[in-house]
Structure formats: C-alpha cells, structure tokens
Write an enzyme that holds these catalytic residues in place. Structure first.
Site, PDB file in Angstrom:
ATOM      1  N   GLU A 297       0.853  -1.218  -0.074  1.00  0.00           N
ATOM      2  CA  GLU A 297       0.031  -0.213   0.059  1.00  0.00           C
ATOM      3  C   GLU A 297       0.723   1.255  -0.075  1.00  0.00           C
ATOM      4  O   GLU A 297       0.579   2.168   0.713  1.00  0.00           O
ATOM      5  CB  GLU A 297      -0.899  -0.156   1.141  1.00  0.00           C
ATOM      6  CG  GLU A 297      -1.991  -1.038   1.130  1.00  0.00           C
ATOM      7  CD  GLU A 297      -3.013  -0.923   2.235  1.00  0.00           C
ATOM      8  OE1 GLU A 297      -3.133  -0.305   3.138  1.00  0.00           O
ATOM      9  OE2 GLU A 297      -4.204  -1.218   1.670  1.00  0.00           O
TER      10      GLU A 297
ATOM     11  N   GLU B  62      -6.124  -7.868  -1.260  1.00  0.00           N
ATOM     12  CA  GLU B  62      -7.084  -7.872   0.176  1.00  0.00           C
ATOM     13  C   GLU B  62      -8.270  -7.741  -0.044  1.00  0.00           C
ATOM     14  O   GLU B  62      -8.961  -6.856  -0.194  1.00  0.00           O
ATOM     15  CB  GLU B  62      -6.158  -6.763   1.119  1.00  0.00           C
ATOM     16  CG  GLU B  62      -4.910  -7.256   1.336  1.00  0.00           C
ATOM     17  CD  GLU B  62      -4.240  -6.254   2.520  1.00  0.00           C
ATOM     18  OE1 GLU B  62      -4.866  -5.380   3.001  1.00  0.00           O
ATOM     19  OE2 GLU B  62      -3.081  -6.315   2.793  1.00  0.00           O
TER      20      GLU B  62
END
Ligand SMILES: *[C@@H]1O[C@H](CO)[C@@H](O)[C@H](O)[C@H]1NC(C)=O
Ligand SMILES: *[C@@H]1O[C@H](CO)[C@@H](O)[C@H](O)[C@H]1NC(C)=O
Ligand SMILES: *[C@@H]1O[C@H](CO)[C@@H](O)[C@H](O)[C@H]1NC(C)=O
Ligand SMILES: *[C@@H]1O[C@H](CO)[C@@H](O)[C@H](O)[C@H]1NC(C)=O
Length: 696
Positions: A199, A276
């Site tokens: 991320e 995810e």
C-alpha cells in the site's frame, strides 16, 4: 426405501472414488514438468501455461502457533483455495540489529519464525504461496513490521530511499530472500508470486519512486524470479504506489466492480486481483464493539469478483487472522482527538476461520462459491474442528510488587542520572537497539507536599501509571473521557495534583506502557518513540533534573526467573506481577481455551502461560478474553503470570468461547466508521466521528 439408500450410498461412493482420482492442485499444474511460472494473457492468469485463477487465503505464520500451521493450511486447501498468502515481519526476524531469527533463535517467538518450514508445509498441503516480504507490511502489526531500532538514527526516513534505511532493508532482504528463492514455483517449489512493499500509494502524495524501484531491483538481484505485485486501493490512490514490472492489485471490502474497473483503466488486459479482499475488520482498545462483517455482504461482493465480467482473482484477507501475541499489535493514528488508538491482541478479524481456527458461515460460503470455479483437481474435506475446554480456573497465590520487580532487573539495565525526554528506543541496551517493547519506569525522588502539581510536558506514549512512595495514584482506564487526562496519550502537558501528602521527600514512579506503534500510512508523521520522549517532567513549574530509568521488556526467561514473591493475602494493587498455577491431570484433555478477564473490572495488563506472553487485556474492552492455543498447555502444572497495572483479582477464569466484545450494528456504507461519546478537558460531551482508515 432401503434400496434407495443403497443406491444413494453407492453414488456417494462413486463420487468419492472419482474425486480421489482427480489430480492434486500441484499435480494438475506440474504434470508435464515445470516450464514457466505465473503469467497472464487476455485478462487471465496462466500457471505453467495452464489457465489459473488465484484463489488464496491470508494466514500469517507469526500469528498462529506453529503446531497449528498444518491444521490451518489444511483448512485453507479444503475451502477450495489453492494458494496461501503471508506477510513477513521484519521486526521479529531482526528484533535487535544484526541478529537474525528464522526459527533458530532464543526468544519464545522463535518457533513462529521458521518461514521456510511454513512455505514447505504449504506445499505439502497442496498450496501455492504468495509472499509479501515488506519491508513494510502494515498488518495491524507494531510499526507495520519495521524494527523500532530504525528510529535511533535521528535522520531516519522509513519507506523512502534514504540511504540509512535502504542499507538496513538490503541487509534484511539479503538474509530473508535467499532462504525462499529455492522454494519458488519454477524451482519446483510453491511460491508463485511476491509483493513489492505494501500500500505504498497510501504513504503520501509525493511517493518516492526510487525506493520502489530499489526494492524491485533488490528482490530480483537476490534471486526472485516469479511474478511481482503491488497492492493499493486504486479508486482512492490510482497507481501512485505502483512500480514498473509489477502487476497492480486492489484492496477492498466493498466495490469490487469499481476497483476492477479502475485497475483495467490503469493496466488494460491485466487480470483483476483483489490482493486483500477484507473479510472482516480489526478492533481497537476503547471501541465500544467488536467489528464484524456480514457474511452475506461478503458473498455478494465475492460473486462480483468471480463473475464472468470481471473474472477476478482473490486473496481473502484475513482467511485466518490469529493473534498478535505479546506486545506485537499495531495502532492507528487519527487526524483528530484522541489521535491514537492501539489494536487489541486478538486478530480474530471476524475472518473466515476464527482466532482459534474454527469454521464460520463465511467458510461454507467460500467453499460453495469457489469449488465450481476450480479446474478438475481434488479438493479435500474440511478437517475436524478442535474442541475447546473451559478449565476450572487458576488461583493466583503470590505477587511481586513494582519495587521488587525493579530488584529483578540487572544492575546494568538500571540507568541512573538520566535526563528527560528519553524514549525506550534510545536506551543504551540490546546491542545498541534500545528497548522495543513493554514498559519503562521513570523514578525520581523530590521534595513536595499536598497541592503540588506534576506535569508531563508533551505526550505520554502511551499510557502512564503514577505512584508516590509505592502507592498507586492512577485510576484504571474504564471510560473514554479519560483519554484526554493525565497519564493518557490524548492531550499534551497534563498535570496531576498531589493530595494528602505531607511536605517532604517522596519517590515518584511513572511507569509507561508502550501500547503498540502506528502501522499505517506515513509512519514518521507521528512520534513513534515510546515512554516520555517529548519533554521533561515538571514539579510545580520546575524541571525534575534526574531520573532513574528502568526498562521492563518482560522477556519470557525474565518472567519465569522472577524472585521476591510475597503471598497474596488481600487485594493487590498494581503495578505487580501475580503468579499461580493450574494442574491438568493425566485424564484431562489438553485443549484450546480462553482466559476470561471480564471479572477484572479495573484492570489492564498482560498474561503469560508457561512463560509465553499471550497478549494484553484491558477492562475498557471491547475484547475480554485471551486465546490460549492448546500447545502452550501441558499435563501437570501450568504456570500463569499476570502483570497488572491497576487492580488485580486473585483468580483467572477460563471459557470455552471467546468474548471479543459486543457486536456492532450491521454496516450500511463502504466507509468504516465509529462514533464515540467523548468527554475530556478539551472536548466536553462531544460526539466525535473517528474514521477507521483502511488499515493495511
Ligand atoms: C551485536 O552486534 C554485532 C554487530 O553489530 C553483532 O556482530 C553481534 O552478533 C550482536 N550481538 C548480539 C548478542 O546480538
Ligand atoms: C524440477 O523437478 C524436475 C523433475 O523431478 C527435475 O527434472 C528438474 O531438474 C527440477 N528443477 C529444478 C530447478 O530443481
Ligand atoms: C497546582 O495546580 C492548581 C490548579 O491549576 C493550582 O491552583 C495550584 O496553585 C497549583 N499548585 C502549586 C503548588 O503550584
Ligand atoms: C506543552 O508545553 C510546552 C512547554 O511549555 C510547550 O512548548 C508546548 O507548546 C505545550 N504543548 C501544548 C500542546 O500545549
């Protein structure tokens, strides 16, 4: 009827025999030898030139007792998933600088760190593996997996191309990656893909491309040959966290169609992957509820992922969350008061398997939805669930008070004549790595009497307990409004007024708990050093010049070797270690259980089972139990140590079910949010919206 039953039995048998004849996942993809790894064409993946969809579940080896790895991996495979995904926690593998542990170390977490064993076991259980080696992993893990000792370099800028950071990353990758590169798919192993960073798009607007390129190149230089990914939430962050040569993937709970559409805009024709797909959410201390995620909402979103339109690939995060044992939980930083919230030790996450590895409705849903999408491979039946036992309880019979705990700390770790500010990370110990975890005691003697004020300049990181002459003065943490008052992190420069104190010399103790470092976003825009790192302490406007500083790391060996116990005869005030035991006879089952702290109503602390630090409890909740995996127990005597900050009870109760807190109302939007009634010296009776950032 009887003959119909016979026919049905026969059919069932034939189906079973046919299933047995199907190749395993690994056989199916490798039967003509391994020629190539994971590739893509026209929006779909190929593995060894055969059509392949990533159906994966996240399980962190460092959050599951190693004796249970195989059970959890079998449950991943039996759900129809063909891949398991894990992060790698740098701060455990290199807990002190230059000393590495991949399962051969001395700490109680060492058996959890044998990543090679985990990856090989995954292959034995017919699973491919995706590795996300960080170096930053978020993951509701202390400092996002970065070692706290990085902060000893005053110029440190983590997650950038700052040379002092890259040098440490390269050293760690240089130890880690060579252990795994031989286990890659094209070397007849199981690792089919790797993630670069994590991320990174959430790091900041002006991302450091050199850093991402450096990581990619270093991984390749060290022998990584399989496909590379990055992961972000593309509708929010576009491709700013990407790096050339790595496939972009998406993280989300809702909005699969929007995320995949954005991915197609950014990288047309590349297969859609939810790296995810959030099956639940995590909890912070002080929140009123345990976060849950409706299984039917998950199913609805999964059907979009699996649809022909998107032909998606998915990693369920988490498939099995497990536990952030010991002091290893992370925290979130908020833009508004109270600015910081620490995660609970349970990482149940309302995931597909519970913290204790039990099946949930989500498991059944996933199995039913994934199986029709598999190639002709054999899918095993889900293994039997383990039983849980509510043991009769343990009586705590002896305790060591704080003064005697100090006597248990070796003299060379009792630092006299220290000046504040001083953070635990900056203590001259652990081979120049400082103190990473636990508590730190600041002790001084000063002359004062009733009406005197003690002021901690700056913030407490994170929770301070105050004593005078051995008497506990701090009130236990039982409600939200306290967070803005003395001893809590929420507001700077808080004062405490001494009452009923005769004028004269008194010993002041300030014991500070490190509740966990922020794990999300720009890790350096918030003071991540713990203890009293921001300012001196004033007594009636005069700076207290000198302190004795004593670190309490609560290592397993130290806790087990404690001396100076006294018998418990009444109520014990903290800070104190209490101990007791429970005998399991030969006829009793050694099974999973939960320590139920709900009757400890004015308390906060940690619990050790046979020297193993299970994690934190706190009467503020929402979580009230601690999961005890059976492998930590044994027949015969089981020893328990509790370190309590406020008011202890003299017994430990057990339960066969977890109590993670009241369940939150069903969600209605894609935005995770929480509302807390907050009253503090700054904000009285104000309703405050606390946004839960996507926390990975
Ligand atoms: C201490 O650090 C040095 C080098 O920095 C390393 O060689 C040594 O193994 C370390 N010792 C311990 C006990 O970790
Ligand atoms: C993989 O296994 C095959 C068959 O056993 C063998 O021929 C080949 O050399 C192996 N490849 C590697 C890289 O070890
Ligand atoms: C302590 O603080 C209180 C409240 O601000 C103040 O009234 C009092 O005078 C202070 N005591 C001393 C000794 O400065
Ligand atoms: C806390 O006190 C210090 C020293 O007096 C001062 O510099 C700082 O601005 C104060 N912080 C806040 C948030 O009031």
């Amino acid at each position: 009827m009887a003959s119909l039953n016979k026919v049905l039995t026969l059919i069932a048998l034939l189906v079973a025999v046919a299933a047995q004849d199907l190749p395993s996942n690994y056989q199916y993809y490798t039967e003509e030898g391994v020629k190539s790894g994971l590739e893509w064409t026209n929006g779909a993946f190929l593995l060894n030139k055969k059509g392949f969809r990533i159906f994966s579940g996240a399980v962190h080896y460092f959050r599951v007792h190693p004796d249970y790895w195989r059970d959890r991996l079998k449950k991943v495979r039996a759900a129809g998933l063909t891949t398991v995904e894990t992060y790698v926690p740098w701060n455990l593998h290199e807990k002190t600088k230059d000393s590495f542990d991949f399962g051969d170390g001395q700490s109680e977490m060492s058996p959890f760190l044998d990543i090679v064993r985990f990856v090989k076991m995954a292959q034995e259980e017919d699973l491919f593996v995706i590795v996300r080696p960080g170096p930053y992993i978020c993951s509701e893990w202390d400092y996002g997996g970065l070692p706290s000792w990085l902060q000893r370099d005053p110029s440190m800028r983590v997650r950038t191309s700052y040379p002092g950071y890259l040098e440490r990353v390269d050293k760690f990758f240089g130890m880690l990656l060579p252990l795994l590169t031989d286990l890659q798919f094209t070397k007849n192993g199981s690792i089919i893909a790797w993630q670069v960073e994590n991320e990174y798009g959430h790091y900041q607007e002006d991302v450091d491309r050199t850093y991402m390129e450096h990581l990619r190149d270093k991984m390749i230089e060290l022998g990584v040959t399989e496909t590379l990914f990055t992961s972000d939430t593309p509708t929010m962050r576009g491709d700013i966290g990407s790096v050339e040569g790595a496939i972009q993937s998406a993280n989300f709970k809702y909005g699969a169609a929007e995320e995949f559409a954005k991915l197609q805009e950014l990288q047309p024709g590349v297969p859609n992957l939810a790296m995810e797909f959030w099956t639940g959410w995590f909890d912070h201390w002080g929140e009123p509820w345990h976060n849950t995620h409706d299984p039917e909402d998950m199913a609805a979103e999964l059907s979009v992922i699996l649809s022909d339109e998107w032909y998606g690939n998915v990693n369920f995060y988490m498939f099995h969350g497990g536990t952030s044992f010991g002091f290893l939980n992370g925290a979130n930083v908020l833009p508004i008061f109270p600015h910081y919230l620490a995660d609970v030790s349970s990482y149940d996450y309302d995931a597909v398997l519970t913290e204790a590895g039990d099946y949930t409705r989500k498991y059944t849903i996933i199995r039913e939805m994934i199986l029709p999408n598999l190639p002709p491979i054999y899918t095993p039946e889900p293994p039997e669930q383990k039983s849980k036992v509510a043991y009769r309880g343990a009586v705590l019979t002896e305790y060591v008070n704080l003064d005697n705990l100090v006597r248990n700390v070796p003299g060379e770790l009792q630092f006299a004549g220290m000046k504040l500010p001083l953070a635990m990370e900056d203590l001259p110990m652990n081979n120049d790595s400082g103190q990473s975890f636990g508590y730190i005691l600041y002790r001084t003697t000063a002359e004062f009497g009733s009406g005197s004020n003690l002021t901690i300049v700056g913030h407490v990181r994170d929770l301070a307990v105050l004593r005078i002459d051995g008497k506990l003065l701090s009130k236990p943490w039982t409600s939200d409004w306290q967070i803005g008052s003395f001893g809590f992190w929420g507001a700077a420069n808080r004062s405490f007024t001494f009452e009923d104190v005769e004028y004269g010399f008194h010993v002041i103790d300030i014991l500070v708990e490190n509740m966990g470092r922020n794990n999300f976003g720009v890790l350096s825009d918030f003071n991540q050093k713990k203890g009293l790192p921001e300012g001196p302490v004033l007594l009636d406007d005069n700076e207290i010049p000198e302190w004795e500083v004593i670190p309490f790391e609560f290592n397993s060996e130290w806790v087990e070797s404690l001396t100076q116990y006294q018998p418990i005869t009444g109520n014990v005030d903290g800070p104190a270690v209490l101990r007791g035991s429970m005998i399991l006879s030969l006829s009793e089952e050694v099974a999973d259980t939960f320590i139920d702290m709900s009757s400890w109503t004015e308390s906060r602390g940690i619990v050790f089972v046979n020297g193993f630090n299970l994690g934190r409890y706190s009467s503020i909740g929402p979580c009230k139990t601690l999961y005890v995996p059976a492998p930590l127990l044994k027949q015969g005597e089981n020893k328990f140590h509790v370190f309590e900050l406020y008011h202890a009870r003299n017994d430990l109760a057990f339960s066969d079910t977890p109590n993670l807190g009241p369940v939150k109302e069903p969600e209605s939007t894609t935005q995770e949010s929480m509302t807390t009634e907050t009253e503090s010296t700054e904000t009285t009776e104000t309703e405050i919206e606390l946004l839960d950032y996507p926390g990975f």
